[in-house]
Each structure stands twice: as C-alpha cells, then as structure tokens.
Write an enzyme that holds these catalytic residues in place. Structure first.
Site, short mmCIF file in Angstrom:
data_model
loop_
_atom_site.label_atom_id
_atom_site.label_comp_id
_atom_site.label_asym_id
_atom_site.label_seq_id
_atom_site.Cartn_x
_atom_site.Cartn_y
_atom_site.Cartn_z
N GLY A 161 -18.84 -5.67 -2.49
CA GLY A 161 -18.20 -5.82 -3.80
C GLY A 161 -18.98 -5.15 -4.91
O GLY A 161 -19.09 -5.69 -6.02
N HIS A 196 0.84 -1.20 0.00
CA HIS A 196 0.00 0.00 0.00
C HIS A 196 0.88 1.26 0.00
O HIS A 196 0.38 2.37 0.06
CB HIS A 196 -0.88 0.05 1.25
CG HIS A 196 -1.93 -1.03 1.32
ND1 HIS A 196 -2.69 -1.41 0.24
CD2 HIS A 196 -2.35 -1.80 2.36
CE1 HIS A 196 -3.54 -2.37 0.62
NE2 HIS A 196 -3.34 -2.62 1.89
P1 A3P Z 1 -16.71 -3.18 -0.29
O1 A3P Z 1 -16.41 -2.88 1.14
O2 A3P Z 1 -17.17 -1.97 -1.04
O3 A3P Z 1 -17.62 -4.34 -0.48
P2 A3P Z 1 -9.31 -4.52 -0.30
O4 A3P Z 1 -9.18 -5.89 -0.86
O5 A3P Z 1 -8.39 -3.52 -0.93
O6 A3P Z 1 -9.23 -4.55 1.18
O7 A3P Z 1 -10.75 -4.00 -0.71
C1 A3P Z 1 -11.92 -4.61 -0.16
C2 A3P Z 1 -13.07 -4.23 -1.05
O8 A3P Z 1 -13.03 -5.01 -2.25
C3 A3P Z 1 -14.42 -4.53 -0.40
O9 A3P Z 1 -15.33 -3.61 -0.97
C4 A3P Z 1 -14.67 -5.95 -0.88
O10 A3P Z 1 -16.00 -6.37 -0.78
C5 A3P Z 1 -14.20 -5.83 -2.32
N1 A3P Z 1 -13.82 -7.13 -2.92
C6 A3P Z 1 -13.09 -8.12 -2.38
N2 A3P Z 1 -12.97 -9.14 -3.24
C7 A3P Z 1 -13.64 -8.80 -4.35
C8 A3P Z 1 -13.90 -9.46 -5.60
N3 A3P Z 1 -13.45 -10.68 -5.85
N4 A3P Z 1 -14.64 -8.79 -6.51
C9 A3P Z 1 -15.12 -7.56 -6.27
N5 A3P Z 1 -14.91 -6.89 -5.11
C10 A3P Z 1 -14.18 -7.50 -4.16
#
Ligand code: A3P
Length: 269
Positions: free
Chosen positions: A237, A77
C-alpha cells in the site's frame, strides 16, 4: 445485469487501488446506516460489500446484482469503450475512475499474479517486457486510463477521475471530493465532528490490514468459482514501491512509454 439510471460505477485497472476505492465509496454512501464502531467494513472484505459486474466476488452465494437496492455501488475493470451503452455515464449514473502510477500498478500486479497463480511464477523481466509491449489484462493499459480521463474532462459532473497517489497524499480531501461528486456531501455538522476523517481512517491500509477478515489467506473456493484470498488484495500500500523491484533504467523506460502514450492528453504521472 440490468443497468439502472442511478448506478454508481467504480472503474479501475486491476491493482490500481480498487479495494481502497470500494471501501471509501461504501463508507461514504452508507454513513447514515452504520456507526463506525460496528461498521460492515470491520467484518467484511471490501470486495464482499461492492460487487463486480464481470466476475463473482469472494462469497459463494452468487448475489443477484438485480436484487440489490438502489442506488447500487458496482465495480468494473472493463474499458469504457466496452461498457454497454446503457451503462455509460449520465447525469444520474456516475462513474468514479481510479488509476495509479503504471510502474507501481505493474509491480503490484506482478506480485498478485505470482501469489494467486501458484506454481507458475513469471520472472519480473518477462512480465515487464509483456507489459511494455501493451499486453495486460482488460486491454491496452494506457488507453484504459485515457478513455476515462477524456470522459472526465468532457463531463466532470458524470465521471470523477482520481489517482491513487492523491488519495495517499490527502485522503480526507479525497473523501470530501468523492462525497460531493456522489451527491452526498458532508454537512457542516459532519465536517465539524470529523466524519470525513473517520471515513479515511476506517478505509486506511493500516485499519483494513489490522482486521481479521482481511488477513484470511485461504483462497475463496466455491467449487464453481474461485476468488483470490482476502489477504491477496493488501500488500504494501505504498507509493513508489516499484523502485524496490525495477532498475532505474526500467523505470525510466516505462515512464517514457507512459509519456508517449498519454502525450497531449494533459494526464501525467
Ligand atoms: P501494492 O501491491 O502496491 O501494495 P486492487 O485493490 O486494485 O487490487 O489494488 C491492490 C493494491 O492496492 C495493492 O498495492 C494493495 O496493497 C493496495 N491497497 C489495498 N487497500 C489499500 C488501502 N486501504 N490503502 C492503500 N492501498 C491499498
């Protein structure tokens, strides 16, 4: 960790879709090793398969990054300007950056923080105010986007810039683009037998959230380090969920800040 020339670095702001990008990059680069029926992604959280350079993952084994076979898939990050020079993109060391509409990233982060820091829930208004004033983890939010964006414009063969929304819109196209960028393009045969589609399906929100390993809601507590529960990385998501939590005015105000901060760069949301 000693940087290597052929490292592949997946860079994101938290909550931009890091987990998704890890799954996609892992599935693409390891597709010759595993079948889709017994794939490691069916039994491992993406954060177990692609490790971060700056914190310990969900496992308790303190995997030595220097012991991983090349080419390594690593995530970070850290803003581009704070990466050590030996980790900057080169003709062999590629960086994939994934970002997301700041409004959705903010709302996702707010949920995540309230979930993982039990007992210290922050009101959305207060978190919003801090975010709009530029206070966010991993340094100034919009500059984080801009640094990687500018690098992708200057050296498109070394830095690939992706948006969460574009993967949502056409994940197969992004899977193909990512494979080509990582220099493991799909062959004609793979294309015609639907391998890019299989990768997209395996890494989709629906598939990953249906797996037992990603439903574990217990914090990964290893005594000397803690990592959020596997399930904490999956919520809705969706694109546009911000509208369920922020007023229209708050959204417009954040859009204006984004426009001002990205002005003249060619990057827009
Ligand atoms: P939301 O909280 O809007 O649902 P990171 O992986 O950077 O921590 O980000 C997490 C975000 O990505 C969350 O968003 C999560 O639900 C979403 N996310 C995780 N896996 C995903 C996937 N396979 N496809 C789409 N969104 C995904």
């Amino acid at each position: 960790m000693k940087p290597r020339d052929d490292d592949i670095i997946l860079a994101t702001q938290p909550k931009s879709g890091t987990t998704w990008l890890k799954a996609l990059a892992f599935a693409i680069t390891n597709r010759g090793r595993y079948g889709f029926g017994d794939h490691p992604l069916l039994t491992h959280h993406p954060h177990q398969l692609v490790l971060s350079i700056e914190f310990h993952g969900p496992g308790g084994d303190h995997t030595d990054l220097n012991a991983l076979a090349s080419p390594r898939l690593l995530s970070t990050h850290i803003p581009m300007s704070l990466l050590p020079p030996e980790m900057s993109p080169s003709s062999s060391r590629r960086v994939v950056y994934l970002c997301r509409d700041p409004k959705d990233t903010f709302v996702s982060r707010w949920h995540f923080d309230n979930k993982i820091f039990h007992g210290s829930t922050m009101e959305l208004d207060k978190a919003y105010d801090l975010f709009c004033r530029g206070l966010s983890p991993y340094g100034p939010f919009w500059e984080h986007y801009l640094e990687y964006w500018k690098a992708s414009l200057a050296t498109p063969d070394k830095v690939l810039f992706l948006k969460y929304e574009e993967i949502k819109e056409d994940s197969v196209r992004v899977v193909q683009k990512l494979a080509a960028f990582l220099r493991v393009p799909f062959s004609q045969e793979e294309e015609s037998s639907g391998v890019p589609e299989e990768v997209a399906r395996l890494c989709s929100f629906e598939t990953l959230t249906s797996l037992q390993v990603n439903q574990v809601s217990v914090v990964n507590d290893h005594g000397d380090h803690r990592f959020p529960a596997n399930s904490a990385f999956f919520r809705k998501g969706q694109v546009g969920d911000w509208a369920n939590h922020m007023s229209r005015e708050m959204g417009e105000n954040m859009d204006q800040i984004t426009k001002d901060r990205l002005k003249g760069s060619g990057l827009a949301f």
